[in-house]
Every structure is written in structure tokens, then in C-alpha cells.
Scaffold this motif. Structure first.
Motif, PDB file in Angstrom:
ATOM      1  N   PHE A  58      -2.192   3.653   3.381  1.00  0.00           N
ATOM      2  CA  PHE A  58      -1.480   2.373   3.412  1.00  0.00           C
ATOM      3  C   PHE A  58      -2.450   1.222   3.124  1.00  0.00           C
ATOM      4  CE2 PHE A  58       0.119  -1.235   6.058  1.00  0.00           C
ATOM      5  CZ  PHE A  58       1.281  -1.488   5.347  1.00  0.00           C
ATOM      6  N   ASN A  59      -3.591   1.232   3.811  1.00  0.00           N
ATOM      7  CA  ASN A  59      -4.581   0.176   3.612  1.00  0.00           C
ATOM      8  C   ASN A  59      -5.195   0.217   2.226  1.00  0.00           C
ATOM      9  OD1 ASN A  59      -4.143  -0.692   6.151  1.00  0.00           O
ATOM     10  ND2 ASN A  59      -6.176  -0.193   6.959  1.00  0.00           N
ATOM     11  N   ALA A  60      -5.314   1.420   1.701  1.00  0.00           N
ATOM     12  CA  ALA A  60      -5.907   1.549   0.371  1.00  0.00           C
ATOM     13  C   ALA A  60      -4.918   1.129  -0.716  1.00  0.00           C
ATOM     14  CB  ALA A  60      -6.371   2.983   0.133  1.00  0.00           C
ATOM     15  N   GLY A  61      -3.685   0.855  -0.335  1.00  0.00           N
ATOM     16  CA  GLY A  61      -2.690   0.403  -1.304  1.00  0.00           C
ATOM     17  C   GLY A  61      -1.856   1.531  -1.885  1.00  0.00           C
ATOM     18  N   ASP A  62      -2.140   2.762  -1.449  1.00  0.00           N
ATOM     19  CA  ASP A  62      -1.355   3.881  -1.971  1.00  0.00           C
ATOM     20  C   ASP A  62      -0.180   4.126  -1.036  1.00  0.00           C
ATOM     21  OD1 ASP A  62      -0.326   6.149  -3.091  1.00  0.00           O
ATOM     22  OD2 ASP A  62      -2.271   7.112  -3.407  1.00  0.00           O
ATOM     23  N   TRP A  63       0.843   3.306  -1.186  1.00  0.00           N
ATOM     24  CA  TRP A  63       1.960   3.361  -0.244  1.00  0.00           C
ATOM     25  C   TRP A  63       2.788   4.623  -0.410  1.00  0.00           C
ATOM     26  CZ3 TRP A  63       4.280  -2.121   1.047  1.00  0.00           C
ATOM     27  CH2 TRP A  63       3.257  -2.927   1.547  1.00  0.00           C
ATOM     28  N   HIS A  96       4.472  -1.456  12.686  1.00  0.00           N
ATOM     29  CA  HIS A  96       4.443  -2.578  11.744  1.00  0.00           C
ATOM     30  C   HIS A  96       4.198  -2.130  10.296  1.00  0.00           C
ATOM     31  CE1 HIS A  96       4.027  -6.689  10.373  1.00  0.00           C
ATOM     32  NE2 HIS A  96       2.932  -6.327   9.742  1.00  0.00           N
ATOM     33  N   LEU A 100       6.740  -2.019   6.659  1.00  0.00           N
ATOM     34  CA  LEU A 100       6.518  -2.665   5.360  1.00  0.00           C
ATOM     35  C   LEU A 100       6.622  -1.639   4.233  1.00  0.00           C
ATOM     36  CD1 LEU A 100       3.373  -5.013   5.626  1.00  0.00           C
ATOM     37  CD2 LEU A 100       5.747  -5.677   5.291  1.00  0.00           C
ATOM     38  N   GLY A 184     -12.294  -2.065   9.759  1.00  0.00           N
ATOM     39  CA  GLY A 184     -11.268  -2.284   8.740  1.00  0.00           C
ATOM     40  C   GLY A 184     -10.817  -1.049   7.981  1.00  0.00           C
ATOM     41  N   PHE A 191     -16.236  -1.593   1.141  1.00  0.00           N
ATOM     42  CA  PHE A 191     -17.034  -2.822   1.220  1.00  0.00           C
ATOM     43  C   PHE A 191     -18.145  -2.615   2.250  1.00  0.00           C
ATOM     44  CE2 PHE A 191     -13.071  -4.110  -0.610  1.00  0.00           C
ATOM     45  CZ  PHE A 191     -13.354  -5.178  -1.444  1.00  0.00           C
TER      46      PHE A 191
ATOM     47  N   GLU B 300       7.410 -10.571  -4.088  1.00  0.00           N
ATOM     48  CA  GLU B 300       7.540 -10.262  -2.663  1.00  0.00           C
ATOM     49  C   GLU B 300       6.482 -10.978  -1.827  1.00  0.00           C
ATOM     50  OE1 GLU B 300       9.759  -6.367  -1.758  1.00  0.00           O
ATOM     51  OE2 GLU B 300       7.819  -5.826  -2.617  1.00  0.00           O
ATOM     52  N   ASP B 354      -8.778  -6.813  -7.254  1.00  0.00           N
ATOM     53  CA  ASP B 354      -9.718  -6.408  -6.204  1.00  0.00           C
ATOM     54  C   ASP B 354      -9.748  -7.414  -5.044  1.00  0.00           C
ATOM     55  OD1 ASP B 354     -11.043  -8.205  -8.130  1.00  0.00           O
ATOM     56  OD2 ASP B 354     -12.779  -7.981  -6.813  1.00  0.00           O
ATOM     57  N   LYS B 357      -8.257  -6.646  -1.649  1.00  0.00           N
ATOM     58  CA  LYS B 357      -8.917  -5.562  -0.908  1.00  0.00           C
ATOM     59  C   LYS B 357     -10.094  -6.063  -0.086  1.00  0.00           C
ATOM     60  CE  LYS B 357      -7.515  -2.273  -4.314  1.00  0.00           C
ATOM     61  NZ  LYS B 357      -7.871  -1.351  -5.347  1.00  0.00           N
ATOM     62  N   LEU B 361      -8.436  -6.723   7.035  1.00  0.00           N
ATOM     63  CA  LEU B 361      -7.067  -6.846   7.557  1.00  0.00           C
ATOM     64  C   LEU B 361      -7.080  -7.197   9.040  1.00  0.00           C
ATOM     65  CD1 LEU B 361      -5.544  -3.747   5.738  1.00  0.00           C
ATOM     66  CD2 LEU B 361      -5.250  -6.140   5.103  1.00  0.00           C
ATOM     67  N   SER B 376      -2.040 -11.222   5.958  1.00  0.00           N
ATOM     68  CA  SER B 376      -2.503  -9.839   5.804  1.00  0.00           C
ATOM     69  C   SER B 376      -1.400  -8.920   5.270  1.00  0.00           C
ATOM     70  CB  SER B 376      -3.120  -9.311   7.102  1.00  0.00           C
ATOM     71  OG  SER B 376      -2.277  -9.570   8.189  1.00  0.00           O
ATOM     72  N   ASP B 377      -0.149  -9.208   5.594  1.00  0.00           N
ATOM     73  CA  ASP B 377       0.938  -8.417   4.992  1.00  0.00           C
ATOM     74  C   ASP B 377       0.973  -8.622   3.477  1.00  0.00           C
ATOM     75  OD1 ASP B 377       1.651  -7.547   7.470  1.00  0.00           O
ATOM     76  OD2 ASP B 377       3.542  -8.642   7.589  1.00  0.00           O
ATOM     77  N   LEU B 380      -1.680  -6.673   1.795  1.00  0.00           N
ATOM     78  CA  LEU B 380      -1.278  -5.265   1.692  1.00  0.00           C
ATOM     79  C   LEU B 380      -0.280  -5.047   0.557  1.00  0.00           C
ATOM     80  CD1 LEU B 380      -1.125  -4.557   5.494  1.00  0.00           C
ATOM     81  CD2 LEU B 380      -2.333  -3.108   3.857  1.00  0.00           C
ATOM     82  N   ARG B 381       0.677  -5.953   0.445  1.00  0.00           N
ATOM     83  CA  ARG B 381       1.661  -5.819  -0.636  1.00  0.00           C
ATOM     84  C   ARG B 381       0.976  -5.848  -1.997  1.00  0.00           C
ATOM     85  NH1 ARG B 381       6.835  -6.374   1.272  1.00  0.00           N
ATOM     86  NH2 ARG B 381       7.175  -7.807   3.019  1.00  0.00           N
ATOM     87  N   ARG B 383      -2.100  -4.932  -2.595  1.00  0.00           N
ATOM     88  CA  ARG B 383      -2.837  -3.682  -2.798  1.00  0.00           C
ATOM     89  C   ARG B 383      -1.886  -2.623  -3.362  1.00  0.00           C
ATOM     90  NH1 ARG B 383      -6.820  -3.029   2.490  1.00  0.00           N
ATOM     91  NH2 ARG B 383      -7.686  -5.128   2.396  1.00  0.00           N
ATOM     92  N   ASP B 384      -0.682  -2.596  -2.806  1.00  0.00           N
ATOM     93  CA  ASP B 384       0.336  -1.656  -3.284  1.00  0.00           C
ATOM     94  C   ASP B 384       0.663  -1.945  -4.757  1.00  0.00           C
ATOM     95  OD1 ASP B 384       2.680   0.093  -3.302  1.00  0.00           O
ATOM     96  OD2 ASP B 384       3.890  -1.710  -2.989  1.00  0.00           O
ATOM     97  N   LYS B 387      -2.182  -0.795  -6.964  1.00  0.00           N
ATOM     98  CA  LYS B 387      -2.192   0.659  -7.124  1.00  0.00           C
ATOM     99  C   LYS B 387      -1.132   1.084  -8.148  1.00  0.00           C
ATOM    100  CE  LYS B 387      -2.210   5.108  -6.229  1.00  0.00           C
ATOM    101  NZ  LYS B 387      -3.150   5.977  -6.901  1.00  0.00           N
TER     102      LYS B 387
END
Ligand code: SF4
Lengths: 255, 461
Positions: A58-63, A96, A100, A184, A191, B300, B354, B357, B361, B376-377, B380-381, B383-384, B387
Motif C-alpha cells: 500500500f505504501n509503495a503505491g502498489d494498491w 484507514h 482508501l 516509514g 530513502f 481524486e 517520485d 514517495k 507518511l 498523507s492520503d 498515497l493516492r 503513489r498509486d 504505479k
């Protein structure tokens, strides 16, 4: 961060989500969680199929990947029992983060159902069960690191309340307590230089307060901070808050 | 090993710069927090309310903007619409050329940075002087702002004294008072000779067509007093519905930005000089700049358009404090920039993918934002989004295979068992960059995979 109303717990049975870090490195924190919950008169169920909450993806963006893991978690923790997590970060992922990630998914209701009964451990003890004092004894000056996933939740205040009530505990104050330690999640490896600089700053503040033990509600932050300290050749003694609760019981002859 | 660009940047930042940024941001953040807590019973209620008003405003731009236009015109201002940076630059140039103007004095506006106005005007023979002291120093140094409220937060006064000397503004002297006096003497003459004054606007009130400009140096007021023509460059998201909303926003803005109760100068401008008024510009133009904002509104991440550019999120941000604003390669740095810059980049989104990232968070920004943006949401959006659009993620193992592992309990248990290898294989042989990134500065605890499950089993028996 809480974005969902939670149901008050009913009955005497709970499910434990031990977290992948306890599964891989911090088994004693998971053991202590079971012991503490049992001391509170609860029966603890451990669904064997559990793995992780999905947060790394999720954090890495791979939802898409994180949803795959979250769906597995939803299947594993079926039913109505409260799910107790000894980590504010993994708990927040369930109530949470996943909300999302599932915003546009047809199975959002199932994820919400799990979110409504998932609790970070200290929050559960204090606000779910209404237990605000802890018996036994623990003689130490403790620096309590409030991890960032406790922001906007009751967890940090709950953990501090419990520790403060233990005879022998002295919670020491330190500088910039509300600042992130730099872990994180995936940030710590993608990072690494910034993460290290943030961690060193945190260690500097912590050491200035001269605690005997560093305590947190997340093993992840502790793993980062203690790993940095050890690499420097100046290891810090660190415990998960649930280990403090358990050790207090032991020291007081209650376990 | 390949690192993220911002992490790489951090390794090259001079310790002196880091100290300037860290010290400056920390002090402002702490003062801000104290002030809000001392003066309001529930600062968080105010932040939430302000967030709701701003959210309402950006979701109703289709009616509020025409209303503002109508009121501005009724007050005698001319209103222009610029879809992108190019259009905005052309409109400014056209106004200047029609008046035969060659000298512009400019108060601080982030939009002008965003549309790269100054180099464009200079290439057309217009002298363009920054009158905000920080921006002036940036200008004579050919540098870039590194903070949206304090553009020179990365500089110390010794560096400034050196550049003043280099630019013929007096022999080396690093007393702040001396530096300020010299800048003032230089600028006063420029104001009097200038043809046009430019400002931004912190707020534009739809119901009254009132522009609000806040400064601490009074430079925008000087620009307006000394010139015959006023151009205001305004992002379309600067709208607030009613005059009475200003009470809330002005209270929050000054405290959040600079830990002041109110900025030193707060100007309410409702048009050019009216009949019977002795001073003021005889011509006033308001240029509403879109430049990608409509697309942000459709995305979004639209909440980021609530932003009132206070800079509180960068002051509190532990990453910004370590890397400085220049690390973000954007006009808008820090948490707000990590959201806004990739979005405003439009088709060049991947060049900035980048930025979101570069955050642990931690959510500290969410807690200070005066318009309660869930920053922070939004990170994340993005980052998605990154990707899905194929942004690279150096330093991270692919998450697909990991997710497969983490959704198959038997494989997971086997992996817990096999992890023991970690304790025996020499680190150098482990072909995972993330492992080396971890162990470069930290030890890894001893592998205890499966031990907890074993304890449960043994206990049951
Ligand atoms: S995002 Fe919020 S905190 Fe950051 S600059 Fe904008 S208004 Fe201020």
C-alpha cells in the motif's frame, strides 16, 4: 487515523493479528500480547492463516497488491470478534489504509466490517475494555516513542495512561517527541539516508533524557531505532509496550 | 545502489544549509503551535471549519468565479482568464505593451514563479524587480525559492551579505538591519520609476470582488501607491465565498505561516482608484490562472486546492527539514508540493512521480494544515497513480510477488522458516537492494520466524 466508527467489544473472546514483524522477529511481543489479554480474562484465538496487513504494498503505491493481501486478511479474520493488533501502524492499515485502497471496489463493505472491529492493543485495553490502571511493578525510566500511526487515534494516550499507572514506572519527557523516527515502512529502504538522519535525530533526543528503556507501540519503529543504535555500537534497550505490561504482571507475581 | 532522487539530494546538501532549514522551520512550527493553543480553545475546530469552507468554494468554482468576475468588473477592474502559463504570460505582456511600460515592480506571488513570468518578461525587455526582500535576494543570486513563505530559508545572513557586496549594494555587512536598509534604499527608487505594480492575492471574495493581499514588508502597498497600473495574478482556487469568511482565514493564515496574530499589512482591494480618491492605480487587472487546476479539481486529489499557501506543512515536515525545498525540483516544495507539483505537471506527471514517495507518511502535515487537507492520503493516492502509470520505484522489491506470498498461508509459513538463512548467509550474497539499504545504517534483529506459532503449539499440548 480513524475514519470509521467502531463497535464496542462484546463477549470474552478476541482474535489476535500478530503482525508480520512479530511473526518474523518479535515473537516475544506476540507472546506478551496473548498473556496480557488472557490476564484480562479474554480467550485469544489465533487464525493460523494470517500473514500481513498489506501495508508494505500500500505504501509503495502498489494498491492492487495490497488489496490482494487485505482480501486474504478479510477471509482469515471472519466473524464478529474484535481483532486485536499489537501495532498502531498495522491497525491503522486495517481501519484507514485499506478503506482508501478499496474505495472503488465492490467488496468494500467486507473491508469496512473488519475495520469496525479492529483495535490497536493499548486502545483496546483502555477504551474497549475500560481498563485504565495496570497492576504489578516495573522499575524503570521509560522513554515512550509515540509512533506516527497513533496520530488522530487514542492509542498513544492509552499506552501512556497504562504505563503511568504501573508502580515503579517513570515516563521521561524528551525533545520533539511528536516527530517521526524516520522508519516509514518502505521509506526506510527507499530513502535510507533521510530515514537514517531522522532516526539519529530521534536517538539524540531520546538519549538526552537518559531512559533505561525505550518503549513503543510499534515494533517497526523500535526495529529501526534500535538497529541504528546498535550499528553505532551504542545499543538501546527497547521493549514493546505490551512487554512492559506483561513484565509488570510477572514482577508483581501476578503471572 | 540506486536511490530515490530526493534521497540522493539529501546526501549532497551542505550541513550548513540543513541547519538553516531545520532551525528555521522548527522555530516557526513551535511558535505557531503555542500561539494557536494559547489563543483558541479548539484550533482543530477552526481548521476543520476552514477546510469545509474552502472545499465548498473549490467545488463551486463554476458559480463563484463568474460572481467574482461580475463584482470585480462592477468595481472597475478588468478580468482576464488564462488557461495555462503561456496564456498568463502573454496577457501580462500585452497589458504592459499597451501601456508602453518597461518597468514592473512585483510583490511575492507563487503563481508568477509557477508560470516563470520574470524570465519571460525580461526576454521582452521588461525590467522585473522582486520587492519582497527574500525574493529580491533570490533574484540577485539567480537562485530559486526553497520555501513558499520564506524563500531564503536555506540561506544565512553571511551568504546574503556576500551577494549584496557582489551586486554593488555596499561593502560586506551581515547585520540584518543593514541588509534591510540597503535593500530598502535600492527599492524605493525603483518603485518611483516603475510603470506597473504586480501582486498576487491570498484570497478573492466572490460576493464582493474583494482582493486580499497580506505581506509583512508593505511592499505590495508601495507598488500600488507608486504605479498607475496594478496587475493581480491569481490562481482560480483563491476564491472564498463571503467577506465574513475572511475573519477565519486571516486568523489562521498568519498564525500558521509565521506565527503572527495578523500579518503586518493586510490590504483589501476592491478596484482601481475611484473618482475622488487621491491615490492608487488608475487601472487594475485581475488575471485568473488555471494552469492545470481544473484537472486537479477533476482528480481524486482535489482537496489540495484548498491550500492557502501558509507553509506550515513544510515547517513541520521531518523530510523537508532534512532535504530543504530545492530537493523537490518544483516551485511548491514540502508536503503540499509533493502533492501539487506532480498534479500541476499534467502530462509530465511521471517526471515528478517520485515526490509523493518522499514521505514517511508520518502525518504531521495533516495536523497543522489550516484547511485540514488530508495530505498523507493524497500522497498515497499519487503513489498509486504513479504505479499504475509506470513510475519507477528504485530501492524497492516488486510488491506483486510479495503479495502472492502474503496471501498464501502455507508459502508464508515456509518463508518464515526459511528466513533463518538470513542469520547464516553473508549479507554481501543477498541480492536484495532493500536489504542492503536497511543494513547500510542499521542492524537487523535476529530472525525468529515461526517462533511465536511454535510457542502457541507447545502451549496447547
Ligand atoms: S497544504 Fe495546508 S499546511 Fe501546507 S501550505 Fe497549504 S494550507 Fe498550508
Amino acid at each position: 487515523m480513524m475514519t470509521i466508527e467502531r463497535k464496542p467489544p462484546l463477549g470474552k473472546k478476541v482474535q489476535l493479528m500478530a503482525t508480520c514483524l512479530c511473526d518474523a522477529f518479535y515473537d516475544d511481543a506476540a507472546v506478551a500480547t496473548v498473556q496480557v489479554l488472557e490476564h484480562l480474562g479474554l480467550t485469544v484465538e489465533f487464525p493460523q492463516a494470517q500473514t500481513c496487513c498489506g501495508q508494505p504494498a500500500f505504501n509503495a503505491g502498489d494498491w492492487a497488491a495490497s488489496r490482494r493481501v487485505a482480501r486474504h486478511m478479510v477471509r482469515t479474520f471472519k466473524g464478529e470478534l474484535p481483532v486485536i493488533v499489537p501495532s498502531s501502524s498495522c491497525a491503522a492499515m486495517v481501519f484507514h489504509g485499506s478503506l482508501l485502497a478499496f474505495e472503488h471496489e465492490p467488496d468494500l463493505p467486507a473491508v469496512e466490517q473488519l475495520a469496525r472491529r479492529t483495535w490497536e492493543l493499548a486502545d483496546f485495553i483502555v477504551h474497549g475494555l475500560g481498563v485504565t490502571t495496570w497492576p504489578g511493578r516495573f522499575d524503570a525510566a521509560i522513554a515512550f516513542h509515540r509512533s506516527c500511526h497513533t496520530r488522530g487515534s487514542n492509542s498513544a494516550e492509552a499506552a501512556a495512561t497504562l504505563m503511568r499507572s504501573i508502580p515503579g514506572v517513570n515516563l521521561v519527557e524528551f525533545g520533539e517527541a511528536e516527530q517521526c523516527c524516520g522508519f516509514g515502512g518502505t521509506f526506510s529502504v527507499s530513502f535510507p539516508h533521510i530515514s537514517e538522519a531522522m532516526g539519529r535525530l530521534k536517538l539524540q533526543h531520546l538519549r538526552a533524557a537518559q531512559p533505561q528503556v525505550l518503549v513503543g507501540v510499534d515494533t517497526s519503529c523500535l526495529m529501526h531505532l534500535s538497529g541504528l543504535a546498535e550499528k553505532e555500537g551504542q545499543p538501546v534497550k527497547h521493549l514493546h509496550v505490551v512487554q512492559v505490561l506483561r513484565d509488570a504482571l510477572k514482577n508483581g507475581g501476578l503471572l | 545502489m540506486k536511490f530515490q532522487p530526493i534521497d540522493q539530494f539529501a546526501t549532497t546538501l551542505a550541513p550548513e544549509k540543513r541547519q538553516s532549514v531545520y532551525g528555521g522551520t522548527k522555530a516557526t512550527h513551535e511558535k505557531r503551535t503555542k500561539l494557536l493553543a494559547a489563543q483558541f480553545a479548539e484550533p482543530d475546530h477552526l481548521r476543520r471549519l476552514a477546510g469545509e469552507i474552502k472545499q465548498h468554494a473549490i467545488e463551486n468554482l463554476d458559480t463563484l468565479l463568474p460572481l467574482a468576475e461580475e463584482r470585480l468588473k462592477a468595481g472597475g477592474a478588468q478580468v482576464h482568464w488564462a488557461v495555462d502559463a503561456e496564456a498568463a504570460r502573454r496577457q501580462v505582456l500585452a497589458i504592459l505593451q499597451r501601456r508602453g511600460a518597461t518597468r514592473l515592480v512585483k510583490a511575492k506571488t507563487m503563481v508568477s514563479e509557477e508560470i516563470e513570468l520574470a524570465p519571460f518578461l525580461e526576454s521582452h525587455g521588461i525590467e522585473c524587480l522582486e520587492t519582497d526582500l527574500g525574493e529580491f535576494i533570490i533574484q540577485i543570486d539567480h537562485d530559486h525559492p526553497s520555501h513558499i513563505v520564506r524563500p531564503i530559508i536555506h540561506k544565512n545572513r553571511r551568504e546574503i551579505a556576500v551577494s549584496f557586496e557582489k551586486n554593488g549594494l555596499g561593502a560586506y555587512n551581515d547585520e540584518p538591519e543593514v541588509i534591510t536598509r540597503r535593500a530598502r534604499e535600492f527599492m524605493r527608487k525603483k518603485y518611483l520609476a516603475a510603470d506597473v505594480g504586480m501582486t498576487g492575492a491570498n484570497f478573492v471574495v466572490a460576493e464582493s470582488g474583494r482582493l486580499v493581499v497580506v505581506t509583512n514588508e508593505g511592499n505590495s502597498r508601495f507598488s500600488l501607491a507608486a504605479t498607475k497600473c496594478h496587475i493581480a495574478l491569481v490562481g482560480i482556487e483563491k476564491i472564498v465565498p463571503r467577506d465574513r469568511d475572511l475573519a477565519l482565514f486571516l486568523n489562521l493564515l498568519a498564525r500558521s505561516a509565521t506565527a503572527q496574530q495578523l500579518t503586518v499589512y493586510t490590504e483589501f482591494i476592491q478596484g482601481p482608484k475611484a473618482a475622488g480618491q487621491p491615490d492608487g492605480p488608475e487601472e487594475m487587472h485581475v488575471i485568473f490562472v488555471d494552469n492545470g487546476r481544473t484537472e486537479v479539481l477533476a482528480s481524486e486529489c482535489r482537496e489540495i486546492l484548498r491550500c492557502i499557501r501558509c507553509g506550515a506543512c513544510m515547517n513541520v515536515c521531518p523530510v523537508y527539514r532534512q532535504v530543504s525545498g530545492h530537493a523537490y525540483r518544483s516551485v511548491y516544495p514540502g508536503p503540499v508540493g509533493a502533492v501539487l507539483s506532480p498534479l500541476l505537471a499534467g502530462e509530465h506527471f511521471l517526471d515528478k512521480a517520485d515526490l509523493p514517495k518522499a514521505s514517511s507518511l508520518c502525518g504531521a502535515c495533516n495536523e497543522v494544515c489550516p484547511v485540514n487537507i488530508p495530505i498523507s492520503d493524497l500522497l498515497l493516492r499519487l503513489r498509486d497513480k504513479g504505479k499504475r502509470e509506470g513510475a519507477p520505484s528504485p530501492g524497492l522489491p516488486p510488491m506483486g510477488p510479495w503479495a502472492l506470498l502474503a496471501s498464501q498461508p502455507l508459502v508464508w509459513k515456509a518463508a518464515l522458516f526459511c528466513g533463518r538463512m538470513l542469520d547464516h548467509v553473508p549479507g554481501a550474497l543477498i541480492p536484495v537492494p532493500a536489504f542492503h539499504a536497511w543494513t547500510g545504517c542499521r542492524t537487523l534483529p535476529k530472525w525468529r520466524g515461526g517462533e511465536f506459532r511454535k510457542w502457541l503449539r507447545v502451549r496447547k499440548k
